[in-house]
Enzyme design. Structure first.
Site, short mmCIF file in Angstrom:
data_model
loop_
_atom_site.label_atom_id
_atom_site.label_comp_id
_atom_site.label_asym_id
_atom_site.label_seq_id
_atom_site.Cartn_x
_atom_site.Cartn_y
_atom_site.Cartn_z
N ASN A 10 2.19 3.51 -3.53
CA ASN A 10 3.24 4.36 -2.89
C ASN A 10 4.66 3.58 -3.53
O ASN A 10 4.90 2.62 -3.56
CB ASN A 10 3.50 4.16 -1.38
CG ASN A 10 4.60 4.61 -1.10
OD1 ASN A 10 5.41 5.25 -1.54
ND2 ASN A 10 4.99 4.08 0.42
N TRP A 11 5.01 4.74 -4.55
CA TRP A 11 6.04 4.08 -5.29
C TRP A 11 7.69 4.60 -4.67
O TRP A 11 8.39 3.78 -5.21
CB TRP A 11 6.19 4.89 -6.72
CG TRP A 11 5.00 4.97 -7.56
CD1 TRP A 11 3.78 4.14 -7.32
CD2 TRP A 11 4.65 5.64 -8.85
NE1 TRP A 11 3.06 4.20 -8.58
CE2 TRP A 11 3.43 5.25 -9.42
CE3 TRP A 11 5.27 6.84 -9.29
CZ2 TRP A 11 3.06 5.79 -10.38
CZ3 TRP A 11 4.69 7.32 -10.72
CH2 TRP A 11 3.70 7.05 -10.91
N LYS A 12 7.29 4.92 -3.44
CA LYS A 12 8.64 4.95 -2.81
C LYS A 12 9.76 5.70 -3.74
O LYS A 12 9.37 6.48 -4.49
CB LYS A 12 9.12 3.65 -2.27
CG LYS A 12 8.09 2.83 -1.67
CD LYS A 12 8.72 1.74 -0.84
CE LYS A 12 7.40 0.89 -0.24
NZ LYS A 12 7.62 0.16 0.86
N HIS A 96 4.25 7.22 7.35
CA HIS A 96 4.98 5.85 6.66
C HIS A 96 6.07 5.18 7.52
O HIS A 96 6.86 5.90 8.11
CB HIS A 96 5.20 5.91 5.37
CG HIS A 96 5.50 4.68 4.70
ND1 HIS A 96 6.57 4.05 4.86
CD2 HIS A 96 4.68 4.13 3.72
CE1 HIS A 96 6.59 2.57 4.02
NE2 HIS A 96 5.35 2.90 3.59
N GLU A 98 8.69 3.82 6.90
CA GLU A 98 9.98 4.09 6.59
C GLU A 98 10.40 5.45 7.19
O GLU A 98 11.43 5.76 7.35
CB GLU A 98 10.21 4.04 5.04
CG GLU A 98 9.96 2.32 4.66
CD GLU A 98 9.63 2.25 3.26
OE1 GLU A 98 9.55 3.12 2.55
OE2 GLU A 98 8.89 1.05 3.01
N GLU A 168 -0.63 -0.42 8.32
CA GLU A 168 0.27 -1.08 7.84
C GLU A 168 1.39 -1.89 8.73
O GLU A 168 2.21 -1.33 9.48
CB GLU A 168 1.23 0.05 6.84
CG GLU A 168 0.44 0.67 5.79
CD GLU A 168 1.42 1.00 4.69
OE1 GLU A 168 1.14 0.52 3.54
OE2 GLU A 168 2.46 1.64 4.69
N GLY A 174 6.93 -4.85 2.34
CA GLY A 174 7.84 -5.31 1.29
C GLY A 174 8.53 -6.59 1.70
O GLY A 174 9.63 -6.97 1.15
N SER A 213 2.46 -5.86 1.42
CA SER A 213 2.58 -7.12 0.54
C SER A 213 1.05 -7.26 -0.25
O SER A 213 0.88 -8.54 -0.31
CB SER A 213 3.07 -8.19 1.23
OG SER A 213 4.58 -7.88 1.36
N GLY A 234 2.77 -1.00 -2.31
CA GLY A 234 4.31 -0.60 -2.64
C GLY A 234 4.73 -1.31 -3.72
O GLY A 234 4.34 -0.82 -4.73
N GLY A 235 5.52 -2.26 -3.64
CA GLY A 235 6.17 -3.08 -4.73
C GLY A 235 5.00 -3.45 -5.88
O GLY A 235 5.27 -3.18 -7.14
#
Ligand code: PEP
Length: 251
Positions: A10-12, A96, A98, A168, A174, A213, A234-235
């Site tokens: 997930n590149w956000k 998600h 967010e 998640e 993150g 993470s 993500g990251g």
């Protein structure tokens, strides 16, 4: 039964044309259709077309990070499931944390999006998970169950034959904090047991990803758990090197 591990990035709201090109070139060079895991990426909408042109015909799939549940119409700024299908997407993220926390998507909104995604022919990746406060209050299972029930009550259990779940924990996204393999496995088993009571075949086949993470150094231990069928990353999905370290951690 064997569920092939899925490693999804997930590149956000990150990226640029040059970053997308070099990242996808790196992923294509470092992975293969015969690999032990499936790979998927979730770019921002402006880069879906570029992802499609680079990945078409390859072993890597792609998807949208959200969708508007309407098929079309006067919804300035929004993107429908049909449009994602038109861009070659196989998947779409729904729920998600967010989207829930920043954009106020309720459990019912998430169920509506899940339903709309499947109507358009997409495979939704339903994200669920508790906040730190909820975990400390001992409410993890109740929260995850409430989030799942909202969708099951809307679409029925059979719809999960064409879906993926991502557990998640919000406190691990993150933050650099990862749920321990045991903590994650325990919630994954809770999710699978819940679905097992409704349809054993679907529950057995369903892929339940862990997100929060995930990195090259913790992926192998997480993926070794019986009910963890991959990761939503993500990251560490923003560079080919970091993302491939996770892909290569699949035993
Ligand atoms: C995510 O965005 O879904 C996620 C799990 O992010 P990170 O890997 O950076 O925690």
């Amino acid at each position: 039964m064997m569920r092939k591990i899925l490693v999804a990035g997930n590149w956000k709201m990150h990226g640029s044309k040059s970053m997308v090109r070099s990242l996808l070139d790196g992923l294509l060079a470092g992975s293969s259709a015969q690999g032990k895991a499936d790979l998927a990426v979730f770019p921002s909408f402006p880069y879906l077309s570029l992802a499609e042109s680079i990945l078409s015909g390859s072993h890597i799939q792609w998807g949208g990070q959200t969708l508007n549940p309407n098929a079309q119409g006067a919804h300035t700024g929004e993107t429908s499931g049909n449009m994602l299908v038109d861009m070659g997407c196989r998947y779409v993220l729904v729920g998600h944390s967010e989207r829930r926390a920043i954009y106020g998507e309720s459990d019912e909104d998430v169920a509506t999006r899940f339903n709309a995604a499947q109507d358009a022919g997409l495979e939704p990746v339903l994200c669920v998970g508790e906040t730190l406060e909820e975990r400390e209050a001992g409410e993890t299972e109740a929260v995850v169950e409430r989030q799942l029930d909202a969708v099951i009550n809307r679409v029925g259990i059979d719809a999960f034959s064409r879906a993926i779940i991502a557990y998640e924990p919000v406190w691990a996204i993150g933050t650099g904090l990862t749920a321990s393999p045991e903590q994650a496995q325990s919630v994954h088993a809770f999710i699978r047991d819940k679905l097992l009571s409704l349809n054993g075949i679907i529950a057995d086949q369903l892929r339940i990803l862990y997100g929060g993470s995930v990195k090259g150094s913790n992926a192998a231990e997480l993926f070794a758990q019986g009910d963890i069928d991959g990761g939503l990353v993500g990251g560490a999905s923003l560079t080919a090197e970091d993302f491939l370290a996770i892909y290569n951690a699949v035993a």
